[in-house]
Design an enzyme around this catalytic site. Structure first.
Site, PDB file in Angstrom:
ATOM      1  N   ASP A  94       0.823  -1.100   0.146  1.00  0.00           N
ATOM      2  CA  ASP A  94      -0.084  -0.189  -0.039  1.00  0.00           C
ATOM      3  C   ASP A  94       1.042   1.227  -0.107  1.00  0.00           C
ATOM      4  OD1 ASP A  94      -2.335   1.629  -0.008  1.00  0.00           O
ATOM      5  OD2 ASP A  94      -2.806   1.120   1.973  1.00  0.00           O
ATOM      6  N   ALA A  95       1.282   1.504  -1.258  1.00  0.00           N
ATOM      7  CA  ALA A  95       2.081   2.603  -1.410  1.00  0.00           C
ATOM      8  C   ALA A  95       1.831   3.993  -2.185  1.00  0.00           C
ATOM      9  CB  ALA A  95       3.360   1.968  -2.401  1.00  0.00           C
ATOM     10  N   LYS A  96       0.531   4.033  -2.660  1.00  0.00           N
ATOM     11  CA  LYS A  96      -0.010   4.972  -3.310  1.00  0.00           C
ATOM     12  C   LYS A  96       0.971   5.940  -4.112  1.00  0.00           C
ATOM     13  CE  LYS A  96      -3.943   4.974  -0.043  1.00  0.00           C
ATOM     14  NZ  LYS A  96      -3.426   3.854   0.871  1.00  0.00           N
ATOM     15  N   ARG A  97       1.718   5.169  -4.998  1.00  0.00           N
ATOM     16  CA  ARG A  97       2.882   5.731  -5.815  1.00  0.00           C
ATOM     17  C   ARG A  97       2.135   6.259  -7.162  1.00  0.00           C
ATOM     18  NH1 ARG A  97       4.852   4.802  -1.626  1.00  0.00           N
ATOM     19  NH2 ARG A  97       7.299   4.269  -1.292  1.00  0.00           N
TER      20      ARG A  97
ATOM     21  N   ASP B  99      -1.891  10.154   2.100  1.00  0.00           N
ATOM     22  CA  ASP B  99      -2.495   8.945   2.133  1.00  0.00           C
ATOM     23  C   ASP B  99      -3.543   9.469   3.555  1.00  0.00           C
ATOM     24  OD1 ASP B  99      -3.353   6.197   3.128  1.00  0.00           O
ATOM     25  OD2 ASP B  99      -1.732   5.423   2.361  1.00  0.00           O
TER      26      ASP B  99
END
Lengths: 272, 272
Positions: A94-97, B99
């Site tokens: 879960d890195a949301k890159r 996030d």
């Protein structure tokens, strides 16, 4: 791992639970702090106690990066531990890159090659050429943010472009991208009523649903509106499970919480 | 570093150049590959040769994460080298994070505390509560993506919400957030003609402008439309400078390319 293999595991375990490994050193049991790698020891105990109750683990990279090199080592040990001992478990970075093409390729290499995750979460703001380098790994999955579980989702995601909300534009547009069959989407459980509309746009895609538990989302509602013929849901719980106790019984407490959710999931699966 | 200190450095060096340290092991000179830490050796040589010509360095985190723990070590050594030897240089972690609140706090801790960067780039998709944990560090700067330099910018950023483009909504909305005076914005040089409109919304904010060089943006146009009384621009060049030569003279070649840009900047600054 293919989508078919994930569906098979869900049916076998009667669970579509994903456990978020968001380890904050200020919240873990005090007896672990003396260990050489407290984060990994915590994760290992949680994994040992819960792997038969869930189908996915989702470490959020922020919680590892905050501890620098030691944190990155804990992340590497955690993904290796899961892959070596429980290869049937689906893993999510879960890195949301998301960045311009040549840079997104480097992020894809980081999470799919250097750390052998099955999937990574990606932010859509920079558009097609920022996401396709992840999709180019056709044996992996790219999980695109659509409608997130936080209050800030209402700042931009639910605003309308040409009469259609931004998150729906993200769904409609992205499903035309190359290798789009490898896409999954993040849809927050705190907005379960939106799921019926979302399913009209992407009936077949898997949804990663955060926000059950600490953030207040309701499992029954999410399943009512979001489930498809392949189940199509991964329900994430992080804090509600991993911090169920902050004493020496933390792993057993995490297992109990996981089992409560798994039993709820089993009854839902038996109805369909 | 305060904005006033940054402006002072720009005026002293007659440069608003930012050098992107996006180090790809496949592109650096072969003689470095044998070094214990080739990425750091490359960065150190570039920094030693260019620090008097630029006011900022911007490592893109993807290029370090792609090499796992060793990459993260190279990043740590690079930021420490800059901070110890050139504390007058503004440092940017180009990480494009964002996030839910408690998670963004961990990212802020990673880049502002564990690695002592002056600023970090952040994606706006998840809204106010995903950005404010970065802004809470009031001695640091948060650089929000507005209009990026890639083709994918036209997928969502330039679409209109209530008659106003998404990237303008991001500017208008974010400038009302708590500690918004610590905000800077990413605006791609490939869209220089958009800068006049952008300056109407955020006349005072610093803009980080990628896309000059390899991506085709033009410096004169960016300055014509984007400069304000405090200069208000950091122009980034990465590949055009650091890969100017891939032989043993790479650092001198990088210095020459930097000097060309610095001289162009000096003439522009002398005109205002």
């Amino acid at each position: 791992m293919t989508t078919a293999q994930l569906v098979q595991e869900i049916k076998k375990k009667k669970s579509f639970l994903c456990i978020g490994l968001d380890v904050d050193l200020n919240k873990i049991p005090k007896h672990l702090i003396e260990a050489e790698d407290p984060i990994f020891e915590f994760n290992k105990a949680i994994i040992d106690a819960t792997h038969h109750l869930c189908v996915a683990y989702k470490p959020n990279t922020a919680f590892y990066e905050a501890y620098g090199i030691k944190g990155w080592q804990s992340l590497e040990k955690t993904i290796n531990y899961i892959n070596n001992n429980h290869p049937e478990i689906f893993t999510i970075a879960d890195a949301k890159r998301g960045d311009i093409g040549n840079t997104s390729s480097m992020y894809a290499k980081a999470f799919f090659e250097d750390l052998a995750f099955d999937s990574v979460t990606v932010a859509p703001y920079m558009g097609q050429d920022s996401v396709e380098p992840f999709l180019a790994f056709t044996n992996k999955h790219t999980i695109l943010l659509a409608l997130t579980s936080n209050q800030g989702a209402f700042d931009f995601q639910t605003k309308t472009i040409d009469g259609k909300e931004v998150y729906k534009q993200v769904l409609e547009t992205s499903k035309q991208w190359k290798n789009a069959e490898q896409l999954m989407y993040v849809v927050g459980a705190t907005k379960a009523e939106y799921l019926a509309d979302i399913r009209k746009i992407i009936p077949d895609s898997f949804l990663l649903v955060p926000g059950v538990g600490a953030q207040g989302g309701n499992l029954q509602d999410v399943c009512k509106y979001g489930m498809n013929n392949n189940v199509g849901l991964l329900i994430n719980s992080s804090r509600g499970i991993i911090y169920a106790s902050n004493d020496t019984d933390f792993a057993q407490a995490a297992a109990r919480k996981s089992q409560e959710l798994q039993e709820e999931m089993r009854s839902i699966l038996e109805l369909i």
